[in-house]
Design a protein around this motif. Structure first.
Motif, PDB file in Angstrom:
ATOM      1  N   LEU A   1       0.789  -1.222   0.000  1.00  0.00           N
ATOM      2  CA  LEU A   1       0.000   0.000   0.000  1.00  0.00           C
ATOM      3  C   LEU A   1       0.825   1.277   0.000  1.00  0.00           C
ATOM      4  CD1 LEU A   1      -3.104  -0.653   2.269  1.00  0.00           C
ATOM      5  CD2 LEU A   1      -3.078  -0.008  -0.135  1.00  0.00           C
ATOM      6  N   ILE A   2       1.984   1.262   0.639  1.00  0.00           N
ATOM      7  CA  ILE A   2       2.767   2.498   0.756  1.00  0.00           C
ATOM      8  C   ILE A   2       3.139   3.062  -0.618  1.00  0.00           C
ATOM      9  CG2 ILE A   2       4.905   3.515   1.622  1.00  0.00           C
ATOM     10  CD1 ILE A   2       4.749   1.453   3.943  1.00  0.00           C
ATOM     11  N   PRO A   3       3.795   2.295  -1.501  1.00  0.00           N
ATOM     12  CA  PRO A   3       4.123   2.854  -2.822  1.00  0.00           C
ATOM     13  C   PRO A   3       2.894   3.061  -3.706  1.00  0.00           C
ATOM     14  CG  PRO A   3       4.748   0.534  -2.707  1.00  0.00           C
ATOM     15  CD  PRO A   3       4.372   0.947  -1.320  1.00  0.00           C
ATOM     16  N   ILE A   4       1.860   2.233  -3.525  1.00  0.00           N
ATOM     17  CA  ILE A   4       0.664   2.373  -4.355  1.00  0.00           C
ATOM     18  C   ILE A   4      -0.071   3.670  -4.041  1.00  0.00           C
ATOM     19  CG2 ILE A   4      -1.666   1.434  -4.696  1.00  0.00           C
ATOM     20  CD1 ILE A   4      -0.418  -1.335  -4.747  1.00  0.00           C
ATOM     21  N   ARG A   5      -0.136   4.035  -2.770  1.00  0.00           N
ATOM     22  CA  ARG A   5      -0.784   5.298  -2.407  1.00  0.00           C
ATOM     23  C   ARG A   5      -0.036   6.492  -2.999  1.00  0.00           C
ATOM     24  NH1 ARG A   5      -2.407   3.165   3.471  1.00  0.00           N
ATOM     25  NH2 ARG A   5      -4.638   2.842   3.085  1.00  0.00           N
ATOM     26  N   GLU A   6       1.284   6.394  -3.041  1.00  0.00           N
ATOM     27  CA  GLU A   6       2.069   7.463  -3.661  1.00  0.00           C
ATOM     28  C   GLU A   6       1.771   7.558  -5.157  1.00  0.00           C
ATOM     29  OE1 GLU A   6       6.105   6.622  -2.728  1.00  0.00           O
ATOM     30  OE2 GLU A   6       5.919   7.157  -0.604  1.00  0.00           O
ATOM     31  N   LYS A   7       1.646   6.391  -5.811  1.00  0.00           N
ATOM     32  CA  LYS A   7       1.305   6.383  -7.238  1.00  0.00           C
ATOM     33  C   LYS A   7      -0.091   6.947  -7.472  1.00  0.00           C
ATOM     34  CE  LYS A   7       4.155   2.452  -8.727  1.00  0.00           C
ATOM     35  NZ  LYS A   7       4.106   1.092  -9.323  1.00  0.00           N
ATOM     36  N   ALA A   8      -1.029   6.636  -6.579  1.00  0.00           N
ATOM     37  CA  ALA A   8      -2.394   7.142  -6.716  1.00  0.00           C
ATOM     38  C   ALA A   8      -2.414   8.659  -6.613  1.00  0.00           C
ATOM     39  CB  ALA A   8      -3.291   6.517  -5.646  1.00  0.00           C
ATOM     40  N   LYS A   9      -1.635   9.205  -5.688  1.00  0.00           N
ATOM     41  CA  LYS A   9      -1.580  10.663  -5.517  1.00  0.00           C
ATOM     42  C   LYS A   9      -0.869  11.332  -6.687  1.00  0.00           C
ATOM     43  CE  LYS A   9      -2.332  14.237  -2.736  1.00  0.00           C
ATOM     44  NZ  LYS A   9      -1.856  14.278  -1.334  1.00  0.00           N
ATOM     45  N   GLU A  10       0.028  10.583  -7.351  1.00  0.00           N
ATOM     46  CA  GLU A  10       0.769  11.138  -8.480  1.00  0.00           C
ATOM     47  C   GLU A  10      -0.164  11.604  -9.593  1.00  0.00           C
ATOM     48  OE1 GLU A  10       4.531   9.910 -11.404  1.00  0.00           O
ATOM     49  OE2 GLU A  10       3.560   8.398 -10.143  1.00  0.00           O
ATOM     50  N   ASN A  11      -1.320  10.932  -9.742  1.00  0.00           N
ATOM     51  CA  ASN A  11      -2.291  11.356 -10.759  1.00  0.00           C
ATOM     52  C   ASN A  11      -2.670  12.827 -10.591  1.00  0.00           C
ATOM     53  OD1 ASN A  11      -2.928   8.735 -12.137  1.00  0.00           O
ATOM     54  ND2 ASN A  11      -3.603   8.164 -10.090  1.00  0.00           N
ATOM     55  N   ALA A  12      -2.907  13.231  -9.345  1.00  0.00           N
ATOM     56  CA  ALA A  12      -3.318  14.612  -9.074  1.00  0.00           C
ATOM     57  C   ALA A  12      -2.191  15.599  -9.376  1.00  0.00           C
ATOM     58  CB  ALA A  12      -3.777  14.741  -7.626  1.00  0.00           C
ATOM     59  N   PHE A  13      -0.956  15.252  -8.980  1.00  0.00           N
ATOM     60  CA  PHE A  13       0.179  16.124  -9.283  1.00  0.00           C
ATOM     61  C   PHE A  13       0.326  16.301 -10.801  1.00  0.00           C
ATOM     62  CE2 PHE A  13       1.605  14.893  -4.960  1.00  0.00           C
ATOM     63  CZ  PHE A  13       1.907  16.162  -4.464  1.00  0.00           C
ATOM     64  N   LEU A  14       0.207  15.200 -11.549  1.00  0.00           N
ATOM     65  CA  LEU A  14       0.336  15.275 -13.005  1.00  0.00           C
ATOM     66  C   LEU A  14      -0.766  16.114 -13.630  1.00  0.00           C
ATOM     67  CD1 LEU A  14       1.245  11.524 -13.626  1.00  0.00           C
ATOM     68  CD2 LEU A  14       2.748  13.478 -14.059  1.00  0.00           C
ATOM     69  N   ALA A  15      -1.990  15.978 -13.100  1.00  0.00           N
ATOM     70  CA  ALA A  15      -3.108  16.768 -13.636  1.00  0.00           C
ATOM     71  C   ALA A  15      -2.880  18.252 -13.407  1.00  0.00           C
ATOM     72  CB  ALA A  15      -4.414  16.322 -12.976  1.00  0.00           C
ATOM     73  N   LEU A  16      -2.406  18.625 -12.231  1.00  0.00           N
ATOM     74  CA  LEU A  16      -2.198  20.033 -11.917  1.00  0.00           C
ATOM     75  C   LEU A  16      -1.006  20.607 -12.674  1.00  0.00           C
ATOM     76  CD1 LEU A  16      -3.041  19.941  -8.111  1.00  0.00           C
ATOM     77  CD2 LEU A  16      -4.411  20.918  -9.951  1.00  0.00           C
TER      78      LEU A  16
END
Length: 362
Positions: free
Chosen positions: A342-357
């Motif tokens: 879960l630790i790296p997956i949660r970081e990947k999930a949040k990466e979507n928002a950074f990329l969108a912004l």
């Protein structure tokens, strides 16, 4: 006027898709609290009240065009929107929204999408629209394979993770309140079960699943059916429960996404046909047994390095009971594995928002 428009299967009572919208909005707002967001929804009023964002009816083309005129970025997803297993009509709707945004000068991003299946007759349509997008993020490698099969080569494509991995469950007291309403004791050993209708289900699927659940119920576990999309899943949940000889429960009331997470978190294991039952179980570190009615379920289980699933067309009493018993027997090990994943997956999930912004700024 909004900075970002979000298009997806929203306002239609599907807990998985509602979880996606909630997590996308939360992730974007956590990075930029001032960002303005509009969602296209089948129930615009309910979506507005639930998430505190502006909404537009997803079928009102004039309102959509009006919003597009002042917006900068369209996010398509999450979810498995670009597929024609549901219908070509559904596929054309989502492609049409993306194409309209492209023509009106918005930047476009597929946000943590699942992809496919896409029949050969529709591949050209998908390629034509998606090759004009600015960015594509996907939730697992099976979707990447579908992108490659469709020869979508122009936008940047990345595998990230489903946004729902960053959801936060309600307080455990709320879960216990709901369980108490259904006469499920605080110390009960429970199994969360999510089923759905599928035209690909083999003969006697319901009877065989009921029989397998009966076997684990004899060991002191109570199967608890949780309809993820109540309008579609309640009937089959009730039918399977009625075929069981041992006690089970069917939660027949509407349950919020965060409450559902808390409920699943109280369970010993989860049985999931619906993808987001399996995602919710992962979020709560609950070992899971999958029933892969669709490639996305198999893709997710492989993405999570979980081998405990049966493909729907091969489903039988004996092979699924074996899966259930393996999950129960190895639950501590599986729970530990999920915690590490879960630790790296949660970081990947949040990466979507950074990329969108980042895309919004360009």
């Amino acid at each position: 006027m909004s900075d970002i428009i979000i298009s997806g299967y929203y306002g239609l009572g599907n807990s998985g898709d509602e979880a996606l919208l909630e997590s996308i909005v939360s992730d974007l707002k956590s990075i930029n609290p001032d960002i303005t967001i509009t969602a296209l929804s089948a129930d615009a009023k309910q979506t507005k009240e639930r998430y505190g964002i502006k909404t537009v009816n997803r079928f009102n083309i004039f309102s959509i065009i009006r919003e597009f005129r002042s917006a900068k970025l369209l996010l398509s997803g999450g979810g498995t929107l670009i597929q024609d297993a549901t219908s070509t009509k559904s596929l054309l709707y989502y492609l049409g929204i993306i194409s309209l945004a492209e023509k009106m000068g918005l930047k476009t991003m597929l946000y943590a999408n699942g992809m496919g299946p896409i029949s050969d007759k529709n591949v050209k349509k998908v390629r034509r629209v998606l090759n004009k997008t600015d960015l594509i993020t996907l939730r697992e490698n099976v979707s990447l394979e579908e992108i490659q099969r469709c020869n979508i080569t122009k936008p940047k494509v990345m595998v990230t993770a489903d946004p729902a991995f960053n959801l936060i469950a309600s307080d455990d007291k709320k879960a216990q309140e709901i369980f108490s309403r259904y006469s499920i004791g605080a110390d009960s050993k429970t199994i969360a079960v999510s089923v759905r209708e599928s035209r690909n289900a083999p003969e006697n699927f319901e009877e065989n699943l009921a029989k397998a659940l009966d076997e684990v119920a004899k060991k002191g576990y109570t199967p608890v059916f949780i309809p993820m999309q109540r309008a579609l899943d309640l009937d089959i949940s009730l039918r399977i429960a009625s075929k069981m000889k041992e006690e089970s429960k069917v939660l027949d009331s509407e349950i919020s996404v965060c409450d559902m997470l808390a409920l699943i978190g109280r369970c010993s294991i989860a049985v999931g046909m619906r993808l987001h039952m399996l995602i919710f179980a992962s979020v709560m570190d609950v070992p899971m047994a999958g029933i892969a009615y669709d490639p996305k379920v198999k893709g997710f289980m492989e993405y999570m390095h979980q081998k405990n699933y049966v493909e729907l067309d091969e489903f039988g009493f004996e092979n699924f009971l074996k899966v259930l018993e393996e999950v129960l027997e190895n639950s501590d090990l599986l729970r530990s594995q999920l915690e590490k994943e879960l630790i790296p997956i949660r970081e990947k999930a949040k990466e979507n928002a950074f990329l969108a912004l980042e895309l919004l700024k360009k």
